[in-house]
Design a protein around this motif. Structure first.
Motif, short mmCIF file in Angstrom:
data_model
loop_
_atom_site.label_atom_id
_atom_site.label_comp_id
_atom_site.label_asym_id
_atom_site.label_seq_id
_atom_site.Cartn_x
_atom_site.Cartn_y
_atom_site.Cartn_z
N TYR A 1 50.85 45.08 34.38
CA TYR A 1 51.43 43.78 34.06
C TYR A 1 51.78 42.95 35.28
CZ TYR A 1 51.81 44.29 29.00
OH TYR A 1 51.52 44.38 27.67
N GLN B 1 49.90 39.51 35.65
CA GLN B 1 49.72 38.67 34.48
C GLN B 1 50.46 37.34 34.55
OE1 GLN B 1 49.68 40.28 30.64
NE2 GLN B 1 48.38 42.00 31.20
N GLN C 1 44.53 39.13 42.43
CA GLN C 1 43.80 40.08 41.59
C GLN C 1 43.01 41.11 42.39
OE1 GLN C 1 44.29 39.95 38.19
NE2 GLN C 1 45.76 38.37 38.81
N HIS D 1 56.92 42.69 30.59
CA HIS D 1 56.30 41.38 30.74
C HIS D 1 57.35 40.30 30.93
CE1 HIS D 1 53.07 38.36 29.19
NE2 HIS D 1 53.31 38.25 30.47
N TRP E 1 48.70 33.83 34.95
CA TRP E 1 48.05 33.15 33.82
C TRP E 1 48.31 31.65 33.84
CZ3 TRP E 1 50.85 30.25 30.37
CH2 TRP E 1 52.24 30.43 30.39
#
Length: 215
Positions: free
Chosen positions: A149, A152, A131, A72, A155
């Motif tokens: 990941y 992400q 996405q 991450h 966000w």
């Protein structure tokens, strides 16, 4: 260092069932974790694999958790570096300036409601693309945490959608037609683009490196 024990075929089968039962990460995590367990067990174990796994259970969970954090953080660092390159790269800088000037012009000349609609359409378009249109299969996400990941880092732009919504509900549009909102909108767009670029680059690397797991 000489091995104390040689893991048996029966113990290997038991280890596979153990990792599957407890769902320790994705396929690549299990391979890396399995190699580590076998090596440590043969060097330091007492020959009883079941006892060894019981004693090392907390370490195994921490091993997976730490790995996910590293993945991450790596994606976040690369996304930030990509976003900064929009200002440091000679090739990218003219495009960066042009995009900001367009956003600034729209912010200063359109009414608040129109700007909010444009803001949401632009930012959500990047989010939806990241996405649903990068051709990352759902089954591949389960096999590799690196893929799970990938999206992400979207966000931040997603969270940035909340503030204009608050402005819209209070109908205080004076703040929308300001230099601050121009910067706010630009950051949301820039970070979205940076995240998508990183996703595409990393996806190519991952599918090449781990194609044996994804086939």
């Amino acid at each position: 260092m000489e091995k104390k024990h040689e893991i048996t075929t029966k113990q290997l089968a038991f280890l596979d069932r153990f990792l599957e039962k407890h769902n320790f990460g994705s396929e690549d995590d299990k391979i890396e974790l399995k190699d580590h367990i076998i090596s440590d067990f043969e060097m330091n174990g007492n020959g009883n694999l079941s006892q060894y796994l019981s004693e090392e259970l907390s370490f195994i969970k921490k091993f997976i958790g730490n790995k996910l954090q590293v993945i991450h953080k790596t994606y976040r660092r690369k996304t930030i570096e990509e976003a900064l390159s929009f200002f440091t790269s000679i090739k990218k800088l003219p495009i960066t300036v042009a995009v900001f000037l367009i956003i600034y012009f729209l912010t200063m000349n359109l009414n608040g409601k129109t700007l909010i609609v444009l803001f949401y359409v632009s930012v959500l378009s990047f989010f939806i693309y990241s996405q649903f249109f990068l051709n990352i299969k759902k089954k591949d996400r389960k096999k590799l945490d690196r893929i799970e990941y990938l999206g992400q880092e979207m966000w931040l732009p997603y969270l940035m959608l909340v503030f204009p919504l608050h402005i819209a509900t209070t109908t205080d549009f004076d703040f929308i037609n300001s230099g601050f909102f121009s910067v706010y909108w630009f950051v949301a767009i820039a970070y979205s683009v940076a995240a998508i670029i990183v996703m595409k680059k990393e996806k190519k690397i991952i599918y090449e490196k781990y194609k044996h797991l994804l086939s």
